[in-house]
Design a protein around this motif. Structure first.
Motif, PDB file in Angstrom:
ATOM      1  N   ALA A 127       0.833  -1.198   0.000  1.00  0.00           N
ATOM      2  CA  ALA A 127       0.000   0.000   0.000  1.00  0.00           C
ATOM      3  C   ALA A 127       0.868   1.249   0.000  1.00  0.00           C
ATOM      4  N   VAL A 128       1.389   1.622  -1.156  1.00  0.00           N
ATOM      5  CA  VAL A 128       2.200   2.825  -1.265  1.00  0.00           C
ATOM      6  C   VAL A 128       1.354   4.052  -0.955  1.00  0.00           C
ATOM      7  N   TYR A 129       0.221   4.179  -1.635  1.00  0.00           N
ATOM      8  CA  TYR A 129      -0.676   5.312  -1.390  1.00  0.00           C
ATOM      9  C   TYR A 129      -2.052   4.955  -1.971  1.00  0.00           C
ATOM     10  N   PRO A 130      -2.880   4.264  -1.189  1.00  0.00           N
ATOM     11  CA  PRO A 130      -4.166   3.782  -1.701  1.00  0.00           C
ATOM     12  C   PRO A 130      -5.064   4.884  -2.244  1.00  0.00           C
ATOM     13  N   GLN A 131      -4.944   6.107  -1.695  1.00  0.00           N
ATOM     14  CA  GLN A 131      -5.787   7.200  -2.168  1.00  0.00           C
ATOM     15  C   GLN A 131      -5.584   7.474  -3.656  1.00  0.00           C
ATOM     16  N   TRP A 132      -4.418   7.150  -4.167  1.00  0.00           N
ATOM     17  CA  TRP A 132      -4.119   7.350  -5.591  1.00  0.00           C
ATOM     18  C   TRP A 132      -4.166   6.043  -6.378  1.00  0.00           C
ATOM     19  N   GLY A 133      -4.616   4.972  -5.764  1.00  0.00           N
ATOM     20  CA  GLY A 133      -4.635   3.686  -6.436  1.00  0.00           C
ATOM     21  C   GLY A 133      -3.282   3.018  -6.496  1.00  0.00           C
ATOM     22  N   TRP A 134      -2.338   3.458  -5.690  1.00  0.00           N
ATOM     23  CA  TRP A 134      -0.977   2.905  -5.702  1.00  0.00           C
ATOM     24  C   TRP A 134      -0.908   1.724  -4.734  1.00  0.00           C
ATOM     25  N   THR A 135      -1.696   0.689  -5.030  1.00  0.00           N
ATOM     26  CA  THR A 135      -1.761  -0.514  -4.217  1.00  0.00           C
ATOM     27  C   THR A 135      -2.453  -1.602  -5.016  1.00  0.00           C
ATOM     28  N   THR A 136      -2.341  -2.834  -4.549  1.00  0.00           N
ATOM     29  CA  THR A 136      -3.052  -3.969  -5.139  1.00  0.00           C
ATOM     30  C   THR A 136      -3.959  -4.543  -4.062  1.00  0.00           C
TER      31      THR A 136
END
Length: 307
Positions: A207-216
């Motif tokens: 979860a790098v940055y879920p707010q930007w969709g930077w996660t799986t």
């Protein structure tokens, strides 16, 4: 997965014209941004490979008006390495929104890489228009059921390429899906726990940055199959900057783009190409060296600019 702690990881960014050289020795991976005429260690048991990501052929913007030129620069730098890397991993977004002819352009440029083979996984830009039909038509052969995910072994290290972008356009986050997670568990089940494992995909598996969709979204379920291994390295692209995180025996690394930078997590209203003059971006092109240091963090990253 935990949200990103901006004080808890080392963050480095370079801007364009870069690729990562990975070296394996005894199951331990170290990496650095490739530089011309930089020699790899040829000691017995070592091998190297290169990670290229987010080439975005078809993009035109302030930060880089010609991403084909920066990709060619990467190829030239790879070809200057001695000895040659065993293979190349391209971790997605070959194209920018599947612009017409972009796949052909990437293929033509990468023909010039002096290596045994190039392995691919798709980015969301590579499946943007048709759900992956063109991509799989080019790169699906030899993958599991022609679906794009794959595994192979090289000198005692097991490599796994995952596809986590087929739902990205609709949901805005990475996803693997039930079939791929089950396949991964079966794929690694016969391996001894001492086998080094390298996983590569496009969207980060943390979860790098879920707010930007930077996660799986279902990454934890996939990673459950890997927790028993003593050395697991996960390589991703998508966010156009180098970040790292270590959880137990699993080390996560994201790669820079060869085309344009994106802002650091949470530092802008939204992700996307940074609108900066190309001359300014060129002054910010950097060198990132990643070194394994026993007794400390698995990888230490040092960034320095060329300007």
């Amino acid at each position: 997965m935990d949200r990103i702690d901006r004080r808890g990881f080392l963050e480095c960014m370079a801007w364009a014209g870069t690729g990562l050289l990975w070296t394996s020795a005894g199951g331990v991976l170290s990496s650095r941004v490739i530089a011309p005429a930089e020699a790899a260690d040829a000691a017995a048991g070592r091998f190297s490979f290169v990670q290229i990501s987010d080439t975005h052929i078809g993009f035109k913007g302030q930060a880089n008006s010609d991403p084909t030129a920066t990709l060619q620069q990467v190829v030239d730098r790879v070809n200057a390495l001695t000895p040659r890397p065993a293979f190349v991993l391209h971790t997605g977004d070959q194209t920018h929104g599947q612009k017409a002819g972009a796949f052909d352009t990437v293929a033509e440029i990468l023909k010039g890489v002096r290596t045994e083979r190039i392995f691919y996984v798709p980015g969301e830009h590579d499946v943007f228009l048709d759900g992956g039909q063109e991509y799989l038509g080019r790169f699906g052969k030899g993958t599991v059921g022609g679906r794009g995910w794959q595994s192979f072994d090289y000198r005692g290290t097991h490599f796994v390429g995952l596809v986590n972008v087929l739902k990205y356009k609709g949901e805005g986050v990475g996803a693997l899906g039930e079939e791929q997670i089950a396949w991964l568990a079966n794929d690694v089940a016969p391996l001894a726990s001492s086998t080094p494992v390298v996983v590569f995909g496009h969207v980060p598996l943390w979860a790098v940055y879920p707010q930007w969709g930077w996660t799986t979204e279902d990454a934890e379920r996939a990673l459950a199959s890997l927790r028993r291994f003593g050395s697991v390295t996960v390589l991703n692209g998508h966010i156009h900057q180098v970040l790292q995180k270590v959880e137990g025996h699993v080390s996560f690394h994201t790669a820079m783009s060869t085309a344009f930078p994106q802002p650091a997590p949470g530092s802008a209203p939204a992700p996307g190409p940074m609108k900066i003059p190309e001359a300014e971006a060129r002054r910010m092109i950097g060198v990132t060296e990643v070194t394994y240091v026993p007794g400390t963090h698995p990888l230490a990253i040092v960034d320095s600019t060329l300007g």
